[in-house]
Design an enzyme around this catalytic site. Structure first.
Site, PDB file in Angstrom:
ATOM      1  N   SER A 143       2.482 -14.728  -6.816  1.00 55.37           N
ATOM      2  CA  SER A 143       1.801 -14.777  -7.779  1.00 55.37           C
ATOM      3  C   SER A 143       1.900 -16.352  -8.423  1.00 55.37           C
ATOM      4  CB  SER A 143       1.951 -13.867  -8.825  1.00 55.37           C
ATOM      5  OG  SER A 143       1.363 -14.060 -10.149  1.00 55.37           O
ATOM      6  N   TYR A 157       7.318  -9.144 -14.264  1.00 53.71           N
ATOM      7  CA  TYR A 157       6.421  -9.317 -12.842  1.00 53.71           C
ATOM      8  C   TYR A 157       6.503 -10.810 -12.648  1.00 53.71           C
ATOM      9  CZ  TYR A 157       1.885 -10.007 -10.398  1.00 53.71           C
ATOM     10  OH  TYR A 157       1.097 -10.176  -9.597  1.00 53.71           O
TER      11      TYR A 157
HETATM   12  P1  NAP Z   1      -4.442  -3.410  -6.652  1.00 53.52           P
HETATM   13  O1  NAP Z   1      -5.890  -3.635  -6.729  1.00 53.52           O
HETATM   14  O2  NAP Z   1      -3.842  -2.935  -7.964  1.00 53.52           O
HETATM   15  O3  NAP Z   1      -4.073  -2.716  -5.530  1.00 53.52           O
HETATM   16  C1  NAP Z   1      -2.683  -2.313  -5.268  1.00 53.52           C
HETATM   17  C2  NAP Z   1      -2.634  -1.938  -3.978  1.00 53.52           C
HETATM   18  O4  NAP Z   1      -1.064  -1.536  -3.747  1.00 53.52           O
HETATM   19  C3  NAP Z   1      -3.274  -0.468  -3.766  1.00 53.52           C
HETATM   20  O5  NAP Z   1      -3.585  -0.366  -2.345  1.00 53.52           O
HETATM   21  C4  NAP Z   1      -2.040   0.383  -3.830  1.00 53.52           C
HETATM   22  O6  NAP Z   1      -2.143   1.535  -3.263  1.00 53.52           O
HETATM   23  C5  NAP Z   1      -1.003  -0.335  -3.335  1.00 53.52           C
HETATM   24  N1  NAP Z   1       0.490   0.100  -3.768  1.00 53.52           N
HETATM   25  C6  NAP Z   1       1.031   0.004  -5.238  1.00 53.52           C
HETATM   26  N2  NAP Z   1       2.082   0.568  -5.191  1.00 53.52           N
HETATM   27  C7  NAP Z   1       2.550   0.627  -3.921  1.00 53.52           C
HETATM   28  C8  NAP Z   1       3.862   1.202  -3.406  1.00 53.52           C
HETATM   29  N3  NAP Z   1       4.809   1.404  -3.974  1.00 53.52           N
HETATM   30  N4  NAP Z   1       3.876   1.549  -2.072  1.00 53.52           N
HETATM   31  C9  NAP Z   1       2.626   0.953  -1.268  1.00 53.52           C
HETATM   32  N5  NAP Z   1       1.437   0.680  -1.770  1.00 53.52           N
HETATM   33  C10 NAP Z   1       1.417   0.667  -3.176  1.00 53.52           C
HETATM   34  O7  NAP Z   1      -3.520  -4.705  -6.519  1.00 53.52           O
HETATM   35  P2  NAP Z   1      -4.262  -6.300  -6.212  1.00 53.52           P
HETATM   36  O8  NAP Z   1      -4.603  -6.958  -7.538  1.00 53.52           O
HETATM   37  O9  NAP Z   1      -5.085  -6.261  -5.047  1.00 53.52           O
HETATM   38  O10 NAP Z   1      -2.943  -6.911  -6.010  1.00 53.52           O
HETATM   39  C11 NAP Z   1      -2.358  -7.268  -4.706  1.00 53.52           C
HETATM   40  C12 NAP Z   1      -0.969  -7.973  -4.560  1.00 53.52           C
HETATM   41  O11 NAP Z   1      -1.469  -9.164  -5.200  1.00 53.52           O
HETATM   42  C13 NAP Z   1       0.093  -7.375  -5.459  1.00 53.52           C
HETATM   43  O12 NAP Z   1       1.329  -7.964  -5.009  1.00 53.52           O
HETATM   44  C14 NAP Z   1      -0.108  -8.449  -6.883  1.00 53.52           C
HETATM   45  O13 NAP Z   1       1.020  -8.558  -7.576  1.00 53.52           O
HETATM   46  C15 NAP Z   1      -0.639  -9.429  -6.285  1.00 53.52           C
HETATM   47  N6  NAP Z   1      -1.232 -10.534  -7.271  1.00 53.52           N
HETATM   48  C16 NAP Z   1      -2.318 -10.070  -7.833  1.00 53.52           C
HETATM   49  C17 NAP Z   1      -3.149 -10.700  -8.734  1.00 53.52           C
HETATM   50  C18 NAP Z   1      -4.504 -10.373  -9.524  1.00 53.52           C
HETATM   51  O14 NAP Z   1      -4.861 -11.041 -10.510  1.00 53.52           O
HETATM   52  N7  NAP Z   1      -5.198  -9.458  -9.054  1.00 53.52           N
HETATM   53  C19 NAP Z   1      -2.555 -12.190  -9.024  1.00 53.52           C
HETATM   54  C20 NAP Z   1      -1.370 -12.519  -8.632  1.00 53.52           C
HETATM   55  C21 NAP Z   1      -0.891 -11.748  -7.478  1.00 53.52           C
HETATM   56  P3  NAP Z   1      -2.993   2.996  -3.856  1.00 53.52           P
HETATM   57  O15 NAP Z   1      -4.376   2.549  -3.888  1.00 53.52           O
HETATM   58  O16 NAP Z   1      -2.424   4.162  -2.771  1.00 53.52           O
HETATM   59  O17 NAP Z   1      -2.408   3.202  -5.156  1.00 53.52           O
END
Ligand code: NAP
Length: 253
Positions: A143, A157
């Site tokens: 991130s 985080y």
């Molecule tokens: P999201 O929409 O909240 O989706 C999270 C995904 O992770 C879902 O598929 C969820 O599965 C899965 N998950 C959560 N906990 C888990 C666990 N313990 N074991 C296996 N799977 C798990 O997240 P996102 O925004 O796409 O983020 C994806 C990645 O990008 C993360 O690492 C996040 O920190 C990083 N990131 C995101 C942003 C942002 O602004 N969105 C910015 C920087 C970095 P379920 O559907 O089964 O719950």
């Protein structure tokens, strides 16, 4: 030759887009999720409908036993693992260090750091030429917060993602001679459920963040999956240990 890819947390958001687009490029994809089976099944169905191969595999990456089962299931259902995207992550804690609840701190590290670490261990056991593997590519989703930190928000985080960066660079050095490339993408604030959850609690936070962005807008999942797919590909054959910022200019040094 079909290449096999495991994407953790591929039922929604960034992981979902990586899985769908990797399948378009010919990867067979293991779609990991933790609780949302219907969404994971939708991703698999979309891939199969497009003529590709995919399987949904439930596992909580924070549990080392579940990670071992996850990788064994990939072995059985897809065969040799060529690529891993460590995308599963959590983080919606708002507040200062004093406000951060111990249980949120623990969960953030369990999923974002320990879970990613366990998955890297299982991948290296399979990919490393030291163990008779064919090599491979690992992309960790970090991130922009790893560099910028979190002001009155996300301190746990941001710290967890800083750990992801160091795991990435350390593992790249450790495995470079054994056929494995390890890189990270550092997204800025990207339109997914994670951000929607924050918007519901604290809508003004998103607006404040946008003000700090040189490009003046949030990112899309496509703008994150593009660099992930590039890092996985042979076009990035000489790239390892890289931390690629995809953050619209946020947190520039
Ligand atoms: P999201 O929409 O909240 O989706 C999270 C995904 O992770 C879902 O598929 C969820 O599965 C899965 N998950 C959560 N906990 C888990 C666990 N313990 N074991 C296996 N799977 C798990 O997240 P996102 O925004 O796409 O983020 C994806 C990645 O990008 C993360 O690492 C996040 O920190 C990083 N990131 C995101 C942003 C942002 O602004 N969105 C910015 C920087 C970095 P379920 O559907 O089964 O719950």
């Amino acid at each position: 030759m079909t290449r096999n890819l495991l994407v953790t947390g591929a039922s929604r958001g960034i992981g979902r887009d990586v899985a769908l687009r990797a399948a378009e490029r010919g990867y067979a994809v293991a779609v990991n999720y933790t609780s949302n089976q219907a969404k994971a099944d939708d991703v698999v169905q979309a891939i199969v409908d497009g003529g590709g191969k995919a399987v949904a595999i439930q596992a909580d990456v924070s549990d080392v036993g579940e990670v071992e089962r996850l990788f064994k299931t990939v072995d059985e259902k897809l065969g040799t693992l060529h690529a891993l995207v460590n995308n599963a992550g959590v983080g919606a804690t708002q507040g200062t260090l004093e406000d951060t609840k111990p249980e949120d701190l623990v969960r953030t590290f369990e999923v974002n750091v320990f879970g990613l670490f366990y998955c890297c261990q299982e991948a290296v056991k399979r990919m490393s030429t030291k163990h008779g593997g064919e090599g491979g590519s690992i992309v960790n989703i970090s991130s922009a917060a790893a560099r910028s930190g979190g002001v009155n928000a996300f301190i746990d985080y941001a710290a967890s993602k800083a750990a992801v960066d160091r795991i990435t660079t350390s593992l790249a050095m450790e495995t470079g001679a054994f056929g494995i490339r390890v890189n990270a993408v550092r997204p800025g604030v990207t339109e997914t459920d994670m951000i929607e959850a924050i918007r519901e609690i604290e809508p003004e936070w998103i607006e404040q963040v946008i003000q700090t962005m040189p490009m003046g807008r949030l990112g899309t999942v496509r703008e994150i999956s593009d660099p992930v797919l590039w890092l996985l590909s042979d076009e990035a054959a000489y790239v390892t240990g890289a931390l690629v910022d995809a953050s619209g200019g946020r947190a520039m040094p």
